[in-house]
Motif scaffolding. Sequence first.
Motif, short mmCIF file in Angstrom:
data_model
loop_
_atom_site.label_atom_id
_atom_site.label_comp_id
_atom_site.label_asym_id
_atom_site.label_seq_id
_atom_site.Cartn_x
_atom_site.Cartn_y
_atom_site.Cartn_z
N GLY A 4 0.80 -1.22 0.00
CA GLY A 4 0.00 0.00 0.00
C GLY A 4 0.83 1.27 0.00
O GLY A 4 0.38 2.31 -0.50
N LEU A 5 2.05 1.20 0.53
CA LEU A 5 2.89 2.39 0.63
C LEU A 5 3.15 3.06 -0.71
O LEU A 5 3.28 4.28 -0.79
CB LEU A 5 4.24 2.02 1.27
N GLN A 6 3.23 2.26 -1.77
CA GLN A 6 3.57 2.83 -3.08
C GLN A 6 2.49 3.79 -3.60
O GLN A 6 2.75 4.57 -4.52
CB GLN A 6 3.80 1.71 -4.09
N TYR A 7 1.31 3.73 -3.00
CA TYR A 7 0.21 4.60 -3.45
C TYR A 7 0.04 5.83 -2.56
O TYR A 7 -0.92 6.58 -2.73
CB TYR A 7 -1.09 3.80 -3.49
N LEU A 8 0.97 6.03 -1.64
CA LEU A 8 0.86 7.14 -0.70
C LEU A 8 1.97 8.16 -0.89
O LEU A 8 3.11 7.81 -1.19
CB LEU A 8 0.90 6.61 0.74
N ASP A 9 1.60 9.41 -0.70
CA ASP A 9 2.55 10.52 -0.73
C ASP A 9 2.44 11.23 0.61
O ASP A 9 1.45 11.91 0.89
CB ASP A 9 2.20 11.48 -1.88
N PHE A 10 3.44 11.06 1.46
CA PHE A 10 3.37 11.60 2.82
C PHE A 10 3.30 13.12 2.86
O PHE A 10 2.91 13.71 3.86
CB PHE A 10 4.58 11.12 3.64
N ASP A 11 3.69 13.77 1.76
CA ASP A 11 3.68 15.23 1.71
C ASP A 11 2.43 15.79 1.02
O ASP A 11 2.29 17.00 0.84
CB ASP A 11 4.92 15.74 0.97
N SER A 12 1.53 14.91 0.64
CA SER A 12 0.33 15.34 -0.07
C SER A 12 -0.56 16.21 0.81
O SER A 12 -0.62 16.03 2.03
CB SER A 12 -0.47 14.11 -0.55
N GLU A 13 -1.27 17.14 0.17
CA GLU A 13 -2.24 17.98 0.88
C GLU A 13 -3.62 17.34 0.90
O GLU A 13 -4.55 17.89 1.50
CB GLU A 13 -2.31 19.36 0.21
N ASN A 14 -3.77 16.21 0.23
CA ASN A 14 -5.06 15.52 0.16
C ASN A 14 -5.41 14.89 1.51
O ASN A 14 -4.58 14.20 2.11
CB ASN A 14 -5.00 14.45 -0.94
N ARG A 15 -6.63 15.12 1.97
CA ARG A 15 -7.00 14.63 3.31
C ARG A 15 -6.93 13.12 3.42
O ARG A 15 -6.55 12.58 4.46
CB ARG A 15 -8.40 15.13 3.70
N TRP A 16 -7.30 12.40 2.36
CA TRP A 16 -7.29 10.94 2.45
C TRP A 16 -5.89 10.39 2.33
O TRP A 16 -5.56 9.36 2.93
CB TRP A 16 -8.22 10.35 1.39
N GLN A 17 -5.03 11.06 1.57
CA GLN A 17 -3.63 10.65 1.53
C GLN A 17 -3.01 10.76 2.92
O GLN A 17 -2.31 9.85 3.38
CB GLN A 17 -2.86 11.52 0.53
N ARG A 18 -3.28 11.85 3.59
CA ARG A 18 -2.71 12.02 4.93
C ARG A 18 -3.31 11.02 5.92
O ARG A 18 -2.59 10.42 6.72
CB ARG A 18 -2.95 13.45 5.42
N THR A 19 -4.61 10.86 5.87
CA THR A 19 -5.27 9.94 6.80
C THR A 19 -4.75 8.52 6.64
O THR A 19 -4.37 7.86 7.61
CB THR A 19 -6.80 9.96 6.58
N MET A 20 -4.73 8.04 5.40
CA MET A 20 -4.31 6.66 5.17
C MET A 20 -2.81 6.48 5.36
O MET A 20 -2.35 5.39 5.70
CB MET A 20 -4.75 6.21 3.78
N SER A 21 -2.04 7.54 5.16
CA SER A 21 -0.60 7.45 5.43
C SER A 21 -0.36 7.13 6.90
O SER A 21 0.48 6.28 7.24
CB SER A 21 0.10 8.76 5.05
N THR A 22 -1.09 7.81 7.79
CA THR A 22 -0.90 7.54 9.22
C THR A 22 -1.32 6.12 9.58
O THR A 22 -0.67 5.46 10.40
CB THR A 22 -1.68 8.54 10.09
N ILE A 23 -2.39 5.64 8.96
CA ILE A 23 -2.88 4.30 9.27
C ILE A 23 -1.92 3.23 8.76
O ILE A 23 -1.58 2.29 9.48
CB ILE A 23 -4.29 4.11 8.68
N VAL A 24 -1.47 3.38 7.53
CA VAL A 24 -0.56 2.38 6.95
C VAL A 24 0.77 2.37 7.71
O VAL A 24 1.30 1.31 8.05
CB VAL A 24 -0.34 2.64 5.45
N LEU A 25 1.31 3.55 7.98
CA LEU A 25 2.57 3.62 8.73
C LEU A 25 2.42 3.03 10.13
O LEU A 25 3.33 2.37 10.63
CB LEU A 25 3.05 5.07 8.80
N HIS A 26 1.28 3.28 10.75
CA HIS A 26 1.05 2.71 12.07
C HIS A 26 1.04 1.19 12.01
O HIS A 26 1.62 0.52 12.87
CB HIS A 26 -0.27 3.22 12.64
#
Length: 261
Positions: free
Chosen positions: A141-163
Amino acid sequence: MEASRRAAMRALELDNELAEAWLALAEIQFDYDWDWSRAEMTIRTALEYGPKNAPVLRQATWVALTLGETERALEFAQLAVDLDPLDYSGLTNLGTTYWALGQPEEEERIYRQILELYPKAVSVKSFLAAALTAQGNPEEGLQYLDFDSENRWQRTMSTIVLHNLGRHEEERPIRQKMIEDNGRHWAFNIATTCAWHGDPDKAFEWLDIAFEQKDTLMTTLPIAQWLAPLHDDPRWEKILAKMGLLDYWKDMRGKRVGEEQ
């Protein structure tokens, strides 16, 4: 919102069989009034006059999901896609329906289909990352995430996947930035991250804020998979009761338990 309500009512005065006007009224009753029974009656009327109207079918999907009518919700979502197989909104609606039903494999299939058609769909990439994580594949799933994105869902799911990967030092600043930059607008998303990270006090604090702000995402409470860690907390049923959704959630949960037995 009241201006939109008046416009819908005026349109119905001119044409009482206008599906789009009934849809507009149903959206207000559902997203803003949180009047579930009235929204259900109104969307049924919209369906009567627009049985093959894709926007009507998409709204009918969410009304059915929130009220625990999962089979009907999937029927509505699939029919909307059948009417226009390439429509972004219809496909996304079907994907999120599978998310609500707890079927991440089907969810993944739909999101991959969307990305073939719309490769720059940032929110869909975050949903795909979440679907893969739900199947036990957070690394993929990480390959579909941009930790610097301003998109609310990118940020939300980044925290969940990293956790889920145990990379807490990386996810904490993302969550903090969500609070600092968008706390006034992303209360529900912040509550989601707090719930998944094992901080129920903060999660309920942000859900209360979302409630007061009339955050439209609060309508997804009964089906929000990432809020599952809160379900055994007595405050969970209290906030559902405040939303008028407790009975619907209990019925939905009872059905799922019966299906699993």
